[in-house]
Design a protein around this motif. Structure first.
Motif, short mmCIF file in Angstrom:
data_model
loop_
_atom_site.label_atom_id
_atom_site.label_comp_id
_atom_site.label_asym_id
_atom_site.label_seq_id
_atom_site.Cartn_x
_atom_site.Cartn_y
_atom_site.Cartn_z
N ALA A 69 11.65 65.85 83.11
CA ALA A 69 12.55 65.59 81.98
C ALA A 69 13.71 66.58 81.99
CB ALA A 69 11.79 65.65 80.66
N GLU A 70 13.45 67.85 82.27
CA GLU A 70 14.54 68.84 82.32
C GLU A 70 15.52 68.52 83.43
OE1 GLU A 70 12.35 72.70 80.32
OE2 GLU A 70 12.12 72.38 82.48
N ARG A 71 15.02 68.06 84.56
CA ARG A 71 15.91 67.66 85.65
C ARG A 71 16.83 66.53 85.19
NH1 ARG A 71 13.91 69.99 90.48
NH2 ARG A 71 11.94 71.03 90.05
N GLU A 72 16.27 65.58 84.45
CA GLU A 72 17.08 64.47 83.93
C GLU A 72 18.07 64.96 82.88
OE1 GLU A 72 17.26 61.56 85.27
OE2 GLU A 72 15.50 61.69 86.56
N MET A 73 17.70 65.97 82.09
CA MET A 73 18.64 66.54 81.11
C MET A 73 19.89 67.05 81.82
SD MET A 73 16.48 68.90 78.50
CE MET A 73 15.10 68.23 77.59
N ILE A 74 19.68 67.71 82.96
CA ILE A 74 20.81 68.23 83.73
C ILE A 74 21.73 67.09 84.15
CG2 ILE A 74 21.49 69.37 85.89
CD1 ILE A 74 18.78 70.94 85.65
N VAL A 75 21.12 66.00 84.63
CA VAL A 75 21.91 64.85 85.08
C VAL A 75 22.70 64.26 83.92
CG1 VAL A 75 21.85 62.58 86.16
CG2 VAL A 75 20.23 64.35 86.90
N VAL A 76 22.04 64.07 82.78
CA VAL A 76 22.71 63.43 81.64
C VAL A 76 23.85 64.29 81.11
CG1 VAL A 76 22.37 62.62 79.26
CG2 VAL A 76 20.69 62.03 81.03
N ALA A 77 23.61 65.58 80.92
CA ALA A 77 24.66 66.46 80.38
C ALA A 77 25.86 66.56 81.32
CB ALA A 77 24.09 67.84 80.09
N THR A 78 25.60 66.80 82.60
CA THR A 78 26.71 66.98 83.53
C THR A 78 27.42 65.65 83.82
OG1 THR A 78 25.27 66.85 85.48
CG2 THR A 78 25.71 69.04 84.58
N SER A 79 26.67 64.56 83.82
CA SER A 79 27.29 63.25 84.06
C SER A 79 28.21 62.87 82.90
CB SER A 79 26.23 62.18 84.27
OG SER A 79 25.52 62.42 85.47
N ILE A 89 23.99 56.44 81.35
CA ILE A 89 23.15 55.34 80.87
C ILE A 89 21.84 55.27 81.65
CG2 ILE A 89 23.00 52.83 80.55
CD1 ILE A 89 25.04 54.24 78.67
N ALA A 90 21.90 55.28 82.98
CA ALA A 90 20.70 55.14 83.80
C ALA A 90 19.77 56.34 83.66
CB ALA A 90 21.09 54.94 85.27
N HIS A 91 20.32 57.54 83.78
CA HIS A 91 19.47 58.73 83.70
C HIS A 91 19.10 59.06 82.26
CE1 HIS A 91 19.18 59.73 87.92
NE2 HIS A 91 20.37 59.15 88.00
N GLY A 92 19.91 58.58 81.32
CA GLY A 92 19.51 58.68 79.91
C GLY A 92 18.23 57.91 79.66
N ALA A 93 18.13 56.73 80.26
CA ALA A 93 16.91 55.92 80.12
C ALA A 93 15.71 56.65 80.73
CB ALA A 93 17.10 54.56 80.79
N ILE A 94 15.92 57.22 81.91
CA ILE A 94 14.83 57.95 82.56
C ILE A 94 14.44 59.17 81.72
CG2 ILE A 94 14.12 59.19 84.65
CD1 ILE A 94 16.19 57.38 86.16
N LEU A 95 15.43 59.87 81.17
CA LEU A 95 15.15 61.03 80.32
C LEU A 95 14.33 60.63 79.10
CD1 LEU A 95 15.34 63.93 79.32
CD2 LEU A 95 17.68 63.43 78.55
N ARG A 96 14.70 59.55 78.44
CA ARG A 96 13.94 59.10 77.26
C ARG A 96 12.48 58.84 77.63
NH1 ARG A 96 18.78 56.25 76.49
NH2 ARG A 96 17.91 54.31 77.33
N ILE A 97 12.28 58.21 78.78
CA ILE A 97 10.92 57.89 79.22
C ILE A 97 10.16 59.16 79.58
CG2 ILE A 97 9.58 56.80 81.07
CD1 ILE A 97 11.87 54.60 81.03
N ARG A 98 10.77 60.05 80.35
CA ARG A 98 10.06 61.26 80.80
C ARG A 98 9.82 62.24 79.66
NH1 ARG A 98 12.16 61.72 86.99
NH2 ARG A 98 10.71 60.10 87.68
N ALA A 99 10.73 62.31 78.71
CA ALA A 99 10.56 63.21 77.56
C ALA A 99 9.75 62.56 76.44
CB ALA A 99 11.93 63.64 77.03
N LYS A 100 9.51 61.25 76.58
CA LYS A 100 8.81 60.50 75.52
C LYS A 100 9.51 60.71 74.16
CE LYS A 100 4.30 60.64 77.83
NZ LYS A 100 4.81 60.95 79.13
N ASN A 101 10.83 60.63 74.22
CA ASN A 101 11.66 60.89 73.04
C ASN A 101 12.85 59.93 73.07
OD1 ASN A 101 13.62 61.85 71.25
ND2 ASN A 101 13.11 63.98 71.60
N PRO A 102 12.90 58.95 72.15
CA PRO A 102 13.96 57.96 72.19
C PRO A 102 15.35 58.49 71.81
CG PRO A 102 12.58 57.61 70.26
CD PRO A 102 11.94 58.70 71.07
#
Length: 194
Positions: A69-79, A89-102
């Protein structure tokens, strides 16, 4: 109204792709129920597709002190900083799933400094943003700051590598006008209906 194309460049037919690439795409399709457009857009150049996803997997799927989830946070913030609609949009979806937080992906994309994240994660994202936007200014104090939050030398490398890799990815997505799949928008926001 018809949907716009997923890229301004030609997209190959899956059946015409080399076996290893076709197999990877079909595996992703089977697992997720759709083919993320990034696979189709990058498949036009098989050698680059292989190199891209080999490095992606080495950065994003490895064990370590950074959670997935932290790896995806990096992608979402920098993207978001790089104005890459596809990756947010794509990594935001993955982040929501990995963090279990909508809500987390929207918070991180819009303003991670106000997101419901830990001080450690905020320090991680501060550094990732510096790498994404002004890597030439990174100095020893930046590394020390991460150490104070428990990040190892290898963690610092991972944060920098993810930010740098996705800066390249963001640019390709923007140049190709890569469109996010409709499926990404709702992933991780609502429970699946059984």
């Amino acid at each position: 109204m018809s949907k716009p194309p997923i890229s301004r460049f030609p997209i190959p037919e899956i059946a015409d792709l080399p076996e290893d690439i076709r197999s990877r795409i079909l595996t992703v399709q089977e697992k997720s129920g759709f083919v993320p457009n990034v696979f189709l857009v990058l498949a036009r150049r098989p050698d680059e597709f292989r190199a891209f996803f080999a490095y992606h997997d080495a950065l994003m799927d490895k064990p370590g002190n950074l959670t997935k989830a932290e790896r995806e946070m990096i992608v979402v913030a920098t993207s978001n900083a790089n104005q890459c609609q596809y990756c947010v949009i794509a990594h935001g979806a993955i982040l929501r799933i990995r963090a279990k937080n909508p809500q987390i992906a929207d918070q991180v994309a819009i303003n991670y400094r106000k997101a419901d994240i830990t001080p450690r994660q905020r320090a991680m994202l501060d550094f990732a943003m510096k790498v994404a936007l002004e890597a030439h200014t990174v100095g020893d104090a930046d590394i020390s700051g991460l150490s104070a939050h428990g990040f190892s030398e290898e963690d610092v490398w991972d944060i920098a590598a993810i930010a740098a890799f996705f800066a390249m990815s963001n640019r390709l997505a923007n140049v190709s006008n890569m469109r996010p799949n409709d499926e990404f928008y709702m992933l991780g926001r609502v429970e699946k209906q059984v």
